[in-house]
Motif scaffolding. Structure first.
Motif, PDB file in Angstrom:
ATOM      1  N   THR A  57      -2.133  -0.760  15.596  1.00 15.88           N
ATOM      2  CA  THR A  57      -3.079   0.204  16.191  1.00 15.88           C
ATOM      3  C   THR A  57      -3.957   0.879  15.120  1.00 15.88           C
ATOM      4  OG1 THR A  57      -1.372   1.904  16.193  1.00 15.88           O
ATOM      5  CG2 THR A  57      -1.676   0.705  18.243  1.00 15.88           C
ATOM      6  N   GLY A  58      -3.400   1.078  13.928  1.00 14.53           N
ATOM      7  CA  GLY A  58      -4.202   1.666  12.838  1.00 14.53           C
ATOM      8  C   GLY A  58      -5.315   0.719  12.425  1.00 14.53           C
ATOM      9  N   LEU A  59      -5.008  -0.571  12.351  1.00 10.70           N
ATOM     10  CA  LEU A  59      -6.026  -1.582  12.054  1.00 10.70           C
ATOM     11  C   LEU A  59      -7.119  -1.547  13.124  1.00 10.70           C
ATOM     12  CD1 LEU A  59      -7.273  -4.281  10.982  1.00 10.70           C
ATOM     13  CD2 LEU A  59      -5.448  -5.481  12.211  1.00 10.70           C
ATOM     14  N   TYR A  60      -6.720  -1.468  14.394  1.00 11.64           N
ATOM     15  CA  TYR A  60      -7.713  -1.465  15.467  1.00 11.64           C
ATOM     16  C   TYR A  60      -8.599  -0.216  15.372  1.00 11.64           C
ATOM     17  CZ  TYR A  60      -4.801  -5.249  17.295  1.00 11.64           C
ATOM     18  OH  TYR A  60      -4.091  -6.421  17.424  1.00 11.64           O
ATOM     19  N   GLN A  61      -7.999   0.927  15.016  1.00 14.12           N
ATOM     20  CA  GLN A  61      -8.810   2.144  14.849  1.00 14.12           C
ATOM     21  C   GLN A  61      -9.844   1.964  13.745  1.00 14.12           C
ATOM     22  OE1 GLN A  61      -6.131   5.458  14.306  1.00 14.12           O
ATOM     23  NE2 GLN A  61      -5.304   5.153  16.352  1.00 14.12           N
ATOM     24  N   GLU A  62      -9.421   1.306  12.667  1.00 12.55           N
ATOM     25  CA  GLU A  62     -10.351   1.063  11.550  1.00 12.55           C
ATOM     26  C   GLU A  62     -11.463   0.110  11.967  1.00 12.55           C
ATOM     27  OE1 GLU A  62     -10.435   2.540   8.590  1.00 12.55           O
ATOM     28  OE2 GLU A  62      -8.672   3.744   9.077  1.00 12.55           O
ATOM     29  N   LEU A  63     -11.132  -0.898  12.773  1.00 12.41           N
ATOM     30  CA  LEU A  63     -12.161  -1.841  13.241  1.00 12.41           C
ATOM     31  C   LEU A  63     -13.171  -1.107  14.131  1.00 12.41           C
ATOM     32  CD1 LEU A  63     -10.095  -5.076  14.131  1.00 12.41           C
ATOM     33  CD2 LEU A  63     -11.284  -4.534  11.991  1.00 12.41           C
ATOM     34  N   ILE A  64     -12.664  -0.191  14.955  1.00  9.20           N
ATOM     35  CA  ILE A  64     -13.538   0.584  15.846  1.00  9.20           C
ATOM     36  C   ILE A  64     -14.458   1.487  15.016  1.00  9.20           C
ATOM     37  CG2 ILE A  64     -13.566   2.417  17.598  1.00  9.20           C
ATOM     38  CD1 ILE A  64     -10.814   1.172  18.578  1.00  9.20           C
ATOM     39  N   LYS A  65     -13.852   2.144  14.025  1.00  6.33           N
ATOM     40  CA  LYS A  65     -14.629   3.041  13.162  1.00  6.33           C
ATOM     41  C   LYS A  65     -15.759   2.249  12.483  1.00  6.33           C
ATOM     42  CE  LYS A  65     -11.987   5.753  10.444  1.00  6.33           C
ATOM     43  NZ  LYS A  65     -11.374   6.029   9.104  1.00  6.33           N
ATOM     44  N   ASP A  66     -15.411   1.090  11.952  1.00  3.23           N
ATOM     45  CA  ASP A  66     -16.387   0.241  11.260  1.00  3.23           C
ATOM     46  C   ASP A  66     -17.472  -0.239  12.234  1.00  3.23           C
ATOM     47  OD1 ASP A  66     -17.320  -1.905   9.244  1.00  3.23           O
ATOM     48  OD2 ASP A  66     -16.700  -3.061  11.010  1.00  3.23           O
ATOM     49  N   HIS A  67     -17.052  -0.590  13.449  1.00 11.40           N
ATOM     50  CA  HIS A  67     -18.027  -1.060  14.441  1.00 11.40           C
ATOM     51  C   HIS A  67     -19.055   0.042  14.720  1.00 11.40           C
ATOM     52  CE1 HIS A  67     -19.814  -2.647  18.051  1.00 11.40           C
ATOM     53  NE2 HIS A  67     -19.432  -1.573  18.707  1.00 11.40           N
ATOM     54  N   LYS A  68     -18.568   1.280  14.839  1.00  9.64           N
ATOM     55  CA  LYS A  68     -19.465   2.402  15.140  1.00  9.64           C
ATOM     56  C   LYS A  68     -20.366   2.723  13.946  1.00  9.64           C
ATOM     57  CE  LYS A  68     -17.419   4.389  19.074  1.00  9.64           C
ATOM     58  NZ  LYS A  68     -16.094   4.038  19.497  1.00  9.64           N
ATOM     59  N   GLN A  69     -19.766   2.706  12.726  1.00 10.11           N
ATOM     60  CA  GLN A  69     -20.531   3.106  11.539  1.00 10.11           C
ATOM     61  C   GLN A  69     -21.438   1.985  11.027  1.00 10.11           C
ATOM     62  OE1 GLN A  69     -17.577   4.412   8.727  1.00 10.11           O
ATOM     63  NE2 GLN A  69     -17.320   6.392   9.749  1.00 10.11           N
ATOM     64  N   ASN A  70     -20.880   0.774  10.977  1.00  6.82           N
ATOM     65  CA  ASN A  70     -21.594  -0.326  10.300  1.00  6.82           C
ATOM     66  C   ASN A  70     -22.096  -1.397  11.254  1.00  6.82           C
ATOM     67  OD1 ASN A  70     -20.855   0.951   7.852  1.00  6.82           O
ATOM     68  ND2 ASN A  70     -18.842  -0.038   7.985  1.00  6.82           N
ATOM     69  N   LYS A  71     -21.851  -1.187  12.531  1.00  5.79           N
ATOM     70  CA  LYS A  71     -22.359  -2.102  13.569  1.00  5.79           C
ATOM     71  C   LYS A  71     -21.822  -3.533  13.466  1.00  5.79           C
ATOM     72  CE  LYS A  71     -25.245   1.123  15.141  1.00  5.79           C
ATOM     73  NZ  LYS A  71     -24.347   2.232  14.995  1.00  5.79           N
ATOM     74  N   THR A  81       0.850  -1.191   0.000  1.00 11.62           N
ATOM     75  CA  THR A  81       0.000   0.000   0.000  1.00 11.62           C
ATOM     76  C   THR A  81       0.890   1.247   0.000  1.00 11.62           C
ATOM     77  OG1 THR A  81      -0.089   0.131   2.411  1.00 11.62           O
ATOM     78  CG2 THR A  81      -1.783  -1.195   1.328  1.00 11.62           C
ATOM     79  N   SER A  82       0.288   2.383  -0.380  1.00 13.28           N
ATOM     80  CA  SER A  82       1.099   3.592  -0.519  1.00 13.28           C
ATOM     81  C   SER A  82       1.548   4.132   0.836  1.00 13.28           C
ATOM     82  CB  SER A  82       0.330   4.663  -1.290  1.00 13.28           C
ATOM     83  OG  SER A  82      -0.936   4.835  -0.711  1.00 13.28           O
ATOM     84  N   ASN A  83       0.763   3.897   1.871  1.00 12.53           N
ATOM     85  CA  ASN A  83       1.139   4.423   3.186  1.00 12.53           C
ATOM     86  C   ASN A  83       0.501   3.596   4.308  1.00 12.53           C
ATOM     87  OD1 ASN A  83      -1.562   5.279   3.487  1.00 12.53           O
ATOM     88  ND2 ASN A  83      -1.108   7.196   2.428  1.00 12.53           N
ATOM     89  N   TYR A  84       0.800   3.977   5.538  1.00 11.74           N
ATOM     90  CA  TYR A  84       0.347   3.220   6.716  1.00 11.74           C
ATOM     91  C   TYR A  84      -1.176   3.235   6.862  1.00 11.74           C
ATOM     92  CZ  TYR A  84      -0.407   1.982  11.601  1.00 11.74           C
ATOM     93  OH  TYR A  84      -0.870   1.396  12.751  1.00 11.74           O
ATOM     94  N   GLU A  85      -1.755   4.401   6.530  1.00  9.80           N
ATOM     95  CA  GLU A  85      -3.218   4.514   6.662  1.00  9.80           C
ATOM     96  C   GLU A  85      -3.913   3.501   5.740  1.00  9.80           C
ATOM     97  OE1 GLU A  85      -4.604   8.419   5.681  1.00  9.80           O
ATOM     98  OE2 GLU A  85      -6.610   7.984   6.453  1.00  9.80           O
ATOM     99  N   LYS A  86      -3.408   3.417   4.516  1.00 11.77           N
ATOM    100  CA  LYS A  86      -4.002   2.479   3.536  1.00 11.77           C
ATOM    101  C   LYS A  86      -3.763   1.025   3.979  1.00 11.77           C
ATOM    102  CE  LYS A  86      -5.590   5.141   0.137  1.00 11.77           C
ATOM    103  NZ  LYS A  86      -4.833   6.366   0.012  1.00 11.77           N
ATOM    104  N   LEU A  87      -2.585   0.775   4.520  1.00 14.77           N
ATOM    105  CA  LEU A  87      -2.278  -0.571   5.034  1.00 14.77           C
ATOM    106  C   LEU A  87      -3.314  -0.955   6.097  1.00 14.77           C
ATOM    107  CD1 LEU A  87       1.211  -1.748   6.304  1.00 14.77           C
ATOM    108  CD2 LEU A  87      -0.794  -2.054   7.691  1.00 14.77           C
ATOM    109  N   SER A  88      -3.564  -0.033   7.017  1.00 13.83           N
ATOM    110  CA  SER A  88      -4.511  -0.301   8.109  1.00 13.83           C
ATOM    111  C   SER A  88      -5.917  -0.521   7.554  1.00 13.83           C
ATOM    112  CB  SER A  88      -4.528   0.876   9.089  1.00 13.83           C
ATOM    113  OG  SER A  88      -3.226   1.113   9.573  1.00 13.83           O
ATOM    114  N   GLN A  89      -6.284   0.293   6.554  1.00 10.07           N
ATOM    115  CA  GLN A  89      -7.623   0.168   5.970  1.00 10.07           C
ATOM    116  C   GLN A  89      -7.789  -1.174   5.259  1.00 10.07           C
ATOM    117  OE1 GLN A  89      -7.688   3.735   3.596  1.00 10.07           O
ATOM    118  NE2 GLN A  89      -8.366   5.010   5.307  1.00 10.07           N
ATOM    119  N   GLN A  90      -6.776  -1.554   4.476  1.00 10.19           N
ATOM    120  CA  GLN A  90      -6.888  -2.817   3.730  1.00 10.19           C
ATOM    121  C   GLN A  90      -6.919  -4.008   4.665  1.00 10.19           C
ATOM    122  OE1 GLN A  90      -5.502  -3.982   0.238  1.00 10.19           O
ATOM    123  NE2 GLN A  90      -5.004  -2.026  -0.703  1.00 10.19           N
ATOM    124  N   ALA A  91      -6.074  -3.965   5.682  1.00  8.76           N
ATOM    125  CA  ALA A  91      -6.066  -5.074   6.651  1.00  8.76           C
ATOM    126  C   ALA A  91      -7.415  -5.136   7.368  1.00  8.76           C
ATOM    127  CB  ALA A  91      -4.928  -4.894   7.650  1.00  8.76           C
TER     128      ALA A  91
END
Ligand code: PGA
Length: 241
Positions: free
Chosen positions: A41-55, A6-16
């Protein structure tokens, strides 16, 4: 091993995260192996975001962490128990009694190693294990030289690992000298593995993993013997490939 760059860490976290969530959607009672350290930790933030948005729900998920320091209580802000609560568990709907981490304060540590290993097996084993990698190729706290047939065990931390982790402590002396960690064989039993590799400081480790032979001197190389590993690496980490 499949390599996703991935191009950067944020994208890595999102894809994972996308791939992790897809496994949870496929199996709502997934046994999820988790890792500590800066990388996930970026992956965990994305999981949290998804949990809040998409339940996306974790009510039936069991988690199993790779490792814990010896002699640090769960309430200590440097414990991996504390880390996981702060970075993930408090922010999703997982019942805390379904989150499992080895107990580094157990009176009988050898017994605790046996118990943890058996406990994972009794739960049917790990479906998806998230891993980071140390600069020396460690996975979990399995330092170079750890036998590939190792199960959950006590390990003396390499000086380089203690130095790398001293950023979380007041001083190097405060970093524990030992940890309890799932072994290489325990990790290899996972049905699927995601290895997250980020930043220039991991470029050499990733190049060694991709280019060199399998050797106990470089613990992550065991993963080449596993049939279902995806590596998520950002551009900086792939600089030496
Ligand atoms: P890091 O640690 O994610 O903080 O770099 C990874 C590891 O040491 O396994």
């Amino acid at each position: 091993m499949k390599l996703i760059t991935t191009s950067n860490y944020e994208k890595l976290s999102q894809q994972a995260a996308v791939e992790t969530i897809s496994r949870i959607k496929r199996n709502s009672s997934l046994n999820l192996g988790l890792a500590t350290g800066s990388t996930p930790t970026g992956l965990y933030q994305e999981l949290i975001k998804d949990h809040k948005q998409n339940k996306t729900s974790y009510k039936e998920i069991n988690t199993f962490n790779l490792d814990e320091y010896i002699g640090i209580s769960k309430k200590d802000s440097n414990s991996y128990h504390y880390f996981m609560c702060e970075h993930l568990f408090e922010h999703i709907d997982i019942p805390l009694d379904q989150t499992h981490i080895p107990d580094g304060t157990a009176k009988d540590l050898d017994e605790e190693c046996k118990r943890y290993e058996q406990f994972i097996n009794e739960h049917g084993g790990i479906d998806l294990q998230i891993l980071g990698i140390g600069q020396n190729g460690h996975i979990g706290f399995n330092e170079p030289g750890t036998p590939f047939d190792s199960r959950t065990h006590i390990i003396d931390l390499a000086e380089s690992t203690r130095k790398a982790n001293s950023r979380f402590f007041d001083s190097l002396e405060d970093v524990p000298k030992q940890a309890i960690t799932m072994g290489i064989a325990s990790i290899m039993d996972s049905r699927e593995i995601f290895l997250l590799v980020s930043g220039a400081s991991k470029a050499k480790a990733l190049a060694t993993l991709m280019n060199d032979d399998i050797s106990e001197d470089f613990p992550a190389s065991a993963l080449k013997n596993h049939g279902n590993v995806t590596i998520f690496a950002d551009k900086d980490a792939t600089a030496l490939l």
